[in-house]
Motif scaffolding. Structure first.
Motif, mmCIF file in Angstrom:
data_model
loop_
_atom_site.group_PDB
_atom_site.id
_atom_site.type_symbol
_atom_site.label_atom_id
_atom_site.label_comp_id
_atom_site.label_asym_id
_atom_site.label_seq_id
_atom_site.Cartn_x
_atom_site.Cartn_y
_atom_site.Cartn_z
ATOM 1 N N GLU A 1 9.266 31.015 10.248
ATOM 2 C CA GLU A 1 10.288 31.595 9.381
ATOM 3 C C GLU A 1 10.362 33.096 9.649
ATOM 4 O O GLU A 1 9.504 33.662 10.327
ATOM 5 N N SER A 2 11.386 33.725 9.127
ATOM 6 C CA SER A 2 11.555 35.165 9.306
ATOM 7 C C SER A 2 10.357 35.906 8.732
ATOM 8 O O SER A 2 9.769 35.483 7.733
ATOM 9 N N CYS B 1 11.895 29.147 20.893
ATOM 10 C CA CYS B 1 12.099 28.658 19.535
ATOM 11 C C CYS B 1 11.046 27.592 19.275
ATOM 12 O O CYS B 1 10.838 26.694 20.087
ATOM 13 N N SER B 2 10.382 27.699 18.144
ATOM 14 C CA SER B 2 9.289 26.773 17.831
ATOM 15 C C SER B 2 9.703 25.637 16.893
ATOM 16 O O SER B 2 8.879 24.818 16.512
ATOM 17 N N GLY C 1 21.319 29.006 11.717
ATOM 18 C CA GLY C 1 20.540 27.813 12.009
ATOM 19 C C GLY C 1 19.098 27.996 11.550
ATOM 20 O O GLY C 1 18.743 28.995 10.918
ATOM 21 N N VAL C 2 18.272 27.026 11.879
ATOM 22 C CA VAL C 2 16.855 27.074 11.518
ATOM 23 C C VAL C 2 16.061 27.225 12.814
ATOM 24 O O VAL C 2 16.082 26.332 13.663
ATOM 25 N N HIS C 3 15.399 28.368 12.966
ATOM 26 C CA HIS C 3 14.679 28.673 14.198
ATOM 27 C C HIS C 3 13.314 29.264 13.881
ATOM 28 O O HIS C 3 13.091 29.791 12.794
ATOM 29 N N GLY C 4 12.441 29.191 14.862
ATOM 30 C CA GLY C 4 11.135 29.828 14.794
ATOM 31 C C GLY C 4 10.933 30.635 16.063
ATOM 32 O O GLY C 4 11.782 30.649 16.951
ATOM 33 N N LEU C 5 9.797 31.302 16.150
ATOM 34 C CA LEU C 5 9.489 32.111 17.333
ATOM 35 C C LEU C 5 8.044 31.864 17.734
ATOM 36 O O LEU C 5 7.136 31.998 16.914
#
Length: 124
Positions: free
Chosen positions: A88-89, A106-107, A73-77
């Protein structure tokens, strides 16, 4: 002799003043926290809809080298309390300068389970 004594006393007072002004955090009134020299390397992986690990423990003053990987999926931190926001990673570093338990989330709006994507970082 009296002038020399007054000079030494004045010098001692100036030195005390200078040293008392050093090492404080003018924003919070608490002593500033310098990195302890200990670097904790932590990798957080995001999948739909969870973080792994979901709990992290570090010591106050540790430098945290945080690597974030979004694998599914598409996640942020985001760790608001340490001014971390990764869309992004990648890798970021911060100093764990306050004691307590702080949430990370998750942002990026990632779907129905987005609100449950919460982890905790505990600083002892």
């Amino acid at each position: 002799m009296m002038k020399k004594s007054l000079f030494v006393l004045g010098l001692a007072l100036c030195l005390m003043f200078v040293l008392s002004a050093c090492g404080g955090d003018s924003k919070s009134g608490e002593p500033a926290v310098a990195p302890t020299g200990v670097t904790k390397e932590v990798t957080i992986t995001a999948k739909n809809f969870e973080f792994s690990p979901a709990e992290i423990k570090v010591k106050k003053g540790d430098t945290v080298k945080l690597t974030f990987n979004s694998e599914e999926g598409v996640h942020g931190l985001m760790i608001k309390d340490f001014d971390i926001n990764m869309d992004e990673s990648g890798t970021k570093e911060f100093v764990a300068d306050k004691v307590g338990t702080f949430d990370f989330n998750c942002s990026i709006m990632c779907g129905g389970g987005h609100g449950q994507m919460v982890g905790k970082i505990t600083v002892e």
